[in-house]
Design a protein around this motif. Sequence first.
Motif, PDB file in Angstrom:
ATOM      1  N   ILE A 286      -4.601  38.583  25.085  1.00  0.00           N
ATOM      2  CA  ILE A 286      -3.589  38.136  25.994  1.00  0.00           C
ATOM      3  C   ILE A 286      -2.578  39.071  26.229  1.00  0.00           C
ATOM      4  CG2 ILE A 286      -1.985  36.224  26.150  1.00  0.00           C
ATOM      5  CD1 ILE A 286      -3.729  34.607  23.915  1.00  0.00           C
TER       6      ILE A 286
ATOM      7  N   ASN B 176      -5.639  42.843  12.422  1.00  0.00           N
ATOM      8  CA  ASN B 176      -6.561  42.917  13.733  1.00  0.00           C
ATOM      9  C   ASN B 176      -6.662  44.360  14.179  1.00  0.00           C
ATOM     10  OD1 ASN B 176      -6.438  40.042  13.562  1.00  0.00           O
ATOM     11  ND2 ASN B 176      -4.803  39.846  14.944  1.00  0.00           N
TER      12      ASN B 176
ATOM     13  N   ASP C 111     -10.283  37.227  23.340  1.00  0.00           N
ATOM     14  CA  ASP C 111      -9.688  37.860  24.430  1.00  0.00           C
ATOM     15  C   ASP C 111      -8.339  38.340  24.299  1.00  0.00           C
ATOM     16  OD1 ASP C 111     -11.997  37.587  26.121  1.00  0.00           O
ATOM     17  OD2 ASP C 111     -11.283  35.753  27.241  1.00  0.00           O
TER      18      ASP C 111
ATOM     19  N   LYS D 285       8.637  40.850  19.912  1.00  0.00           N
ATOM     20  CA  LYS D 285       8.315  42.379  19.353  1.00  0.00           C
ATOM     21  C   LYS D 285       8.388  43.275  20.622  1.00  0.00           C
ATOM     22  CE  LYS D 285       3.367  41.788  19.453  1.00  0.00           C
ATOM     23  NZ  LYS D 285       1.774  41.762  18.832  1.00  0.00           N
TER      24      LYS D 285
ATOM     25  N   GLY E  47      -0.494  39.182   9.542  1.00  0.00           N
ATOM     26  CA  GLY E  47      -0.432  40.275  10.336  1.00  0.00           C
ATOM     27  C   GLY E  47      -0.859  41.454  10.110  1.00  0.00           C
TER      28      GLY E  47
ATOM     29  N   LYS F 121     -10.773  40.222  15.045  1.00  0.00           N
ATOM     30  CA  LYS F 121     -10.052  39.409  13.996  1.00  0.00           C
ATOM     31  C   LYS F 121     -10.762  39.161  12.443  1.00  0.00           C
ATOM     32  CE  LYS F 121      -6.702  37.288  16.755  1.00  0.00           C
ATOM     33  NZ  LYS F 121      -5.761  35.961  16.865  1.00  0.00           N
TER      34      LYS F 121
ATOM     35  N   LYS G 166     -10.100  31.819  11.022  1.00  0.00           N
ATOM     36  CA  LYS G 166     -10.192  32.448  12.742  1.00  0.00           C
ATOM     37  C   LYS G 166     -11.743  31.932  12.892  1.00  0.00           C
ATOM     38  CE  LYS G 166      -6.193  35.181  12.547  1.00  0.00           C
ATOM     39  NZ  LYS G 166      -5.524  34.726  11.273  1.00  0.00           N
TER      40      LYS G 166
ATOM     41  N   GLU H  64      -3.448  31.687  17.284  1.00  0.00           N
ATOM     42  CA  GLU H  64      -3.879  31.120  16.158  1.00  0.00           C
ATOM     43  C   GLU H  64      -3.296  29.715  15.728  1.00  0.00           C
ATOM     44  OE1 GLU H  64      -3.570  32.675  12.462  1.00  0.00           O
ATOM     45  OE2 GLU H  64      -1.400  33.436  12.809  1.00  0.00           O
TER      46      GLU H  64
ATOM     47  N   GLU I 195       6.166  35.459  21.141  1.00  0.00           N
ATOM     48  CA  GLU I 195       4.893  34.419  20.626  1.00  0.00           C
ATOM     49  C   GLU I 195       5.722  33.099  20.367  1.00  0.00           C
ATOM     50  OE1 GLU I 195       2.363  36.339  18.009  1.00  0.00           O
ATOM     51  OE2 GLU I 195       1.642  34.401  17.266  1.00  0.00           O
TER      52      GLU I 195
HETATM   53  P1  ADP Z   1      -2.172  36.713  11.717  1.00  0.00           P
HETATM   54  O1  ADP Z   1      -3.096  35.492  10.740  1.00  0.00           O
HETATM   55  O2  ADP Z   1      -2.172  37.799  10.951  1.00  0.00           O
HETATM   56  O3  ADP Z   1      -1.070  36.162  11.962  1.00  0.00           O
HETATM   57  P2  ADP Z   1      -2.831  36.560  14.203  1.00  0.00           P
HETATM   58  O4  ADP Z   1      -4.053  35.827  14.904  1.00  0.00           O
HETATM   59  O5  ADP Z   1      -1.551  35.698  14.611  1.00  0.00           O
HETATM   60  O6  ADP Z   1      -3.355  36.637  13.045  1.00  0.00           O
HETATM   61  O7  ADP Z   1      -2.675  37.815  14.941  1.00  0.00           O
HETATM   62  C1  ADP Z   1      -1.580  38.658  14.547  1.00  0.00           C
HETATM   63  C2  ADP Z   1      -0.785  39.304  15.770  1.00  0.00           C
HETATM   64  O8  ADP Z   1      -1.494  39.920  16.597  1.00  0.00           O
HETATM   65  C3  ADP Z   1      -0.246  38.045  16.663  1.00  0.00           C
HETATM   66  O9  ADP Z   1       1.166  37.679  16.174  1.00  0.00           O
HETATM   67  C4  ADP Z   1       0.016  38.742  18.086  1.00  0.00           C
HETATM   68  O10 ADP Z   1       1.137  39.663  18.230  1.00  0.00           O
HETATM   69  C5  ADP Z   1      -1.498  39.604  17.896  1.00  0.00           C
HETATM   70  N1  ADP Z   1      -2.546  38.922  18.565  1.00  0.00           N
HETATM   71  C6  ADP Z   1      -3.562  38.334  18.050  1.00  0.00           C
HETATM   72  N2  ADP Z   1      -4.219  37.775  18.782  1.00  0.00           N
HETATM   73  C7  ADP Z   1      -3.929  38.319  20.036  1.00  0.00           C
HETATM   74  C8  ADP Z   1      -4.685  38.127  21.315  1.00  0.00           C
HETATM   75  N3  ADP Z   1      -5.797  37.353  21.416  1.00  0.00           N
HETATM   76  N4  ADP Z   1      -4.104  38.658  22.367  1.00  0.00           N
HETATM   77  C9  ADP Z   1      -3.034  39.422  22.266  1.00  0.00           C
HETATM   78  N5  ADP Z   1      -2.260  39.713  20.946  1.00  0.00           N
HETATM   79  C10 ADP Z   1      -2.971  39.308  19.951  1.00  0.00           C
END
Ligand code: ADP
Length: 474
Positions: A401, A373, A399, A452, A370, A364, A305, A144, A425
């Motif tokens: 990751i 999701n 998708d 993590k 955090g 999401k 998002k 993101e 990350e």
């Molecule tokens: P936030 O705005 O709450 O930080 P994120 O989109 O960054 O939302 O998602 C939070 C966490 O979830 C990320 O730091 C990551 O660890 C995990 N995450 C988010 N999207 C994905 C993805 N597409 N694949 C794997 N892990 C993800």
Amino acid sequence: MAAPWEDVLRDTAAIREAALVAVDAALLAGVLMRTEGRPNASEVVNYAPFTLLPSAVPRALFEQAYAVQQDFNLLVDAISQNKEFLEHTLASTIKVDDFTAQLFRIYMQVLEEGLAQSVFLGINRSDYMFDRGVDGTPALKQIEINTIAASFAGLTSRTVAVHGQVLKVLGKSEEASRLLPNNPSKGLALGIAKAWELYGSPSAVVMFLVEEVQRNIFDQRCVENELWNRNIRVIRKRFRDVFEKGSLDDARRLYMDGQEVAVVYYREGYVPQNYDQQNWEARLLLERSRAVKCPDIATQLAGTKKVQQELSRPGMLEKLLPGRTEAAARIRATFAGLYSLDTGEEGDKTVAAAIADPDRFVLKPQREGGGNNLYGEELRQVLEKIRDSPERTSYILMDKIKPQPAMNYLLRAHSPLEVSECISELGIFGVYVRRGKEMVMNKAAGHLLRTKAIEHADGGVAAGVAVLDTPYLV
Ligand code: ADP
Ligand code: MG
């Protein structure tokens, strides 16, 4: 992606010794957080959680992430000025998501009145993971982009020295010398200072808008101190203070306690819990003002998002960045699959695919910080419940990751020292300043690596899941 310290990972005596040094080095370097018990006092502090060892990061992907950051800065800035795109993209979301709807209302209200603000400052952080392809080759995939209150520029600037010392203690001086210097707190401050200067009132201050609970204050202080070093006055205020003491003059200059404010830097205001009725009123007052908001409300909306998902539609980047085909291609190369859940055939297909194979996806909502999701079985259950309701349009699907895990030790106060299987990350900080139509600054300002244990699907450092890390390029 093996780091060259696999050999020491199971030498428990050496690891114990290094961990003691590491914690003291972190405290000395200022890698600090206030405690959970006393989040608003600095009498008792502790080190912010961090990895014992730097994590291996593929050099090519690290460089790719830096190389695309200026493109992302231009993109976010372009979206923030594109009312038609924001209106169209968020139309379905704001029908069901009250928080986004309220932000959007303020956005429209401010536009209708006409912007008093003419200098714009963006500070964002684009986050990535290294997706393991079928042949094992890692690829850079964006998680993101954070356009409001992106944190840890301060603490991460101090983490690299700690990891350098740990490597030396473990007999890896040569590797220690290869750790990259990193100072995003200075990069952020240079952006804020430039915006302050262009605002053009030397006696005006920079206001950090901060939360009621300020556990991560030291991270912010790093940026603050950089500003004081440049003789720029900084004040720290909450929405509540703005509601009580903030005012605008006829030219919509913003005053706090009679002091003019040139720049408002939000470290607050990104989740619904940050707002009550008075705080919304304070936000509106700030947005209406001439002060440089970092971010202004349009830029905050650009970081939702839902916007991220719409950007992945074929041709969308090219439309938003006319004449910049190469930038669009660099940006698109970092996108994972993103899917709309809007009502209609496309959304129905997406829902069916996710229910059939939930482990392939992440669901999401329009939230930050955090822990919001949904994954796996929970994702399936929620989608089954809302598949025929407009509520589903408050989410996007992405998708999942899947990075290659690596072993490391996560150092956290009051936790046992044990080896964990981890994933990382990478975040790149972007800073830009625009005056009217002219881009005055556009930079990548440094990086943040967070790591993590693999058993946590979600969550960052502030959420108590990830810890600070330093990339070791391989
Ligand atoms: P936030 O705005 O709450 O930080 P994120 O989109 O960054 O939302 O998602 C939070 C966490 O979830 C990320 O730091 C990551 O660890 C995990 N995450 C988010 N999207 C994905 C993805 N597409 N694949 C794997 N892990 C993800
Ligand atoms: Mg995030």
